[in-house]
Write an enzyme that holds these catalytic residues in place. Structure first.
Site, PDB file in Angstrom:
ATOM      1  N   CYS A 179      53.898  46.622  50.118  1.00  0.00           N
ATOM      2  CA  CYS A 179      55.099  46.408  49.288  1.00  0.00           C
ATOM      3  C   CYS A 179      56.112  47.514  49.597  1.00  0.00           C
ATOM      4  O   CYS A 179      57.262  47.230  49.892  1.00  0.00           O
ATOM      5  CB  CYS A 179      54.726  46.400  47.816  1.00  0.00           C
ATOM      6  SG  CYS A 179      53.703  45.003  47.336  1.00  0.00           S
ATOM      7  N   LEU A 209      60.812  41.201  37.552  1.00  0.00           N
ATOM      8  CA  LEU A 209      59.914  41.280  36.409  1.00  0.00           C
ATOM      9  C   LEU A 209      59.117  39.987  36.370  1.00  0.00           C
ATOM     10  O   LEU A 209      59.697  38.894  36.420  1.00  0.00           O
ATOM     11  CB  LEU A 209      60.694  41.433  35.097  1.00  0.00           C
ATOM     12  CG  LEU A 209      61.292  42.797  34.780  1.00  0.00           C
ATOM     13  CD1 LEU A 209      62.257  42.684  33.607  1.00  0.00           C
ATOM     14  CD2 LEU A 209      60.187  43.814  34.459  1.00  0.00           C
TER      15      LEU A 209
END
EC number: 2.1.1.45
Length: 264
Positions: free
Chosen positions: A146, A208
């Site tokens: 990531c 989110l």
């Protein structure tokens, strides 16, 4: 750490709904940056309590070049368990790429050792870069990186770091990433006899998860508290010789933990 809260607000207000690999779904924005002056304190989020033990041991694990969760589990850290196979292996993830990138000639490259020595030899270099995005080995990784690259910059006796992140779990993951790269910057600065400068985050898909929205809203009701300080108790012989007990976080007074599920 108000800038982190502003990022949460940004996603809640401007995020677009997207489906994702995990099936949970996200609110997502693209291309965001946060900056932290490390002279102002150690950037640990204070609007919820973070598990500092996990942050420190994970970074030490990366620096060992380890890609099996056994070391983490032995030290009470479980954050990688969901991705490991039955033997605890994760494939050639961060530690392997940082410490033993496979070159075309069959030799391995220790990027961490190289970048520390290059900062000492040539602090004005624009090549003070480490990458974990090894295209040839992505399919062998249980989770592709990531945070896939980071770069150092030296000016006026201070070491700054910028890291790039393709996918950003803003509620659970990003506070860990901020603290981890801050810690790495402090460690390398100490090894190179430099002070610390800025820490800069650049994110691609900043999101989110939909099952984190209420937790993010709760966090936004909390007032940030003063940042703690990092104390490194000794200077080890090399970047690879730090131990957990070398670090002390002084003055960390966070709000209570906010629990949220991990999207796997």
């Amino acid at each position: 750490m108000r800038q982190y809260l502003q990022l949460l607000e940004d996603i809640l207000e401007n995020g677009v709904e997207k489906e994702d690999r995990t099936g949970v779904g996200t609110l997502s924005v693209f291309g965001r940056q946060l900056r932290f002056n490390l002279q102002d304190g150690f950037p640990l989020v204070t609007t919820k309590k973070l598990h500092i033990r996990s942050i420190i041991y994970e970074l030490l694990w990366f620096l060992k070049g380890d890609t099996n969760v056994r070391y983490l589990q032995e030290n009470g850290v479980t954050i990688w368990d969901e991705w490991a196979d039955e033997n605890g292996d994760l494939g050639p993830i961060y530690g392997a790429q940082w410490r033993s990138w496979k070159g075309a000639d069959g030799k391995t490259i220790d990027q961490i050792a190289w970048v520390v020595e290059e900062i000492k030899r040539n602090p004005n270099s624009r090549r003070l870069l480490v990458s974990a995005w090894n295209v040839a080995e992505l399919d062998e990784m249980k989770l592709p990186p990531c945070h896939y690259a980071f770069q150092f910059y030296v000016a006026n006796g201070r070491l700054s770091c910028m890291w790039q992140q393709r996918s950003v779990d803003t509620f659970l993951g990003l506070p860990f990433n901020i603290a981890s790269y801050a810690l790495l910057t402090h460690m390398i600065a100490q090894q190179c006899d430099l002070d610390v400068g800025e820490l800069i985050f650049t994110g691609g898909d900043v999101h989110l998860y939909k099952n984190h929205l209420e937790q993010a809203k709760l966090q936004l009701t909390r007032e940030p508290r003063p940042l703690p300080k990092l104390v490194i108790k000794r200077k080890p012989p090399s970047i690879f010789d730090y131990e957990y007990d070398d670090f002390e976080i002084v003055g960390y007074n966070p709000h209570p933990t906010i629990k949220a599920p991990v999207a796997v």
